[in-house]
Design a protein around this motif. Sequence first.
Motif: not given
Length: 206
Positions: A9-11, A18-25, A54-55
């Motif tokens: 899941r996104i979290g 190593g990023r926040s969910a906001a960054t993923v979105r 990761l890339n």
Amino acid sequence: MLVVSNNYRIGEFAERIGRSAATVRRWEREGRITSKRTASGQRYFDDADVRAALNVASARQERITVAYCRVSSPDQKDGLLSQVAALEQFCLARGIAVDEWLREIGSGMDLCREQLLDVMDRIEDGKIGHLLVAHKDRLARFGYEYLEHVAHRHGCELTVVNIESLSPQQELVDDLLAVVRAFSRRVDGLGDVEKVLRSESGGALR
């Protein structure tokens, strides 16, 4: 041998890269990564997505994020503070980490401003991956589209927050008057040349 891929899941996915969910979105909105959907429409990622993200993260680490603020004259320093505050709020809301804040005083008509040239040089050298400005004319009064083209051509994302209040009307007037004065001087200069030529030609110049 069957290789089973884990689903996240996104979290969970954000934690693994190593990023926040906001960054993923945000990365997904920008098209840097792509999520998958279950039959019920729930977003998820797998191990291949982790490797791809990761890339992306590695590439982003090699380039910095720069916020650029500009006003035309020293007496507009309050305007610089307003731009910085607005961009900080924008970046915090979207999980954007700014590596460098640039503040410049100079006319938007001048495309040879020291810091602007330095920014464009570093974009072309692949050192800046994301440039943020409060409004298009903070970067350039005219010619913004070309600068945007150069940035995109060299893999730099250019974000315009587009806050109209940070584009002073009086500054536009001053810039337009500068254009008028420049053309006026040229016309006056041409008039002087014509007078000299007429004098030397005995008035035969037409």
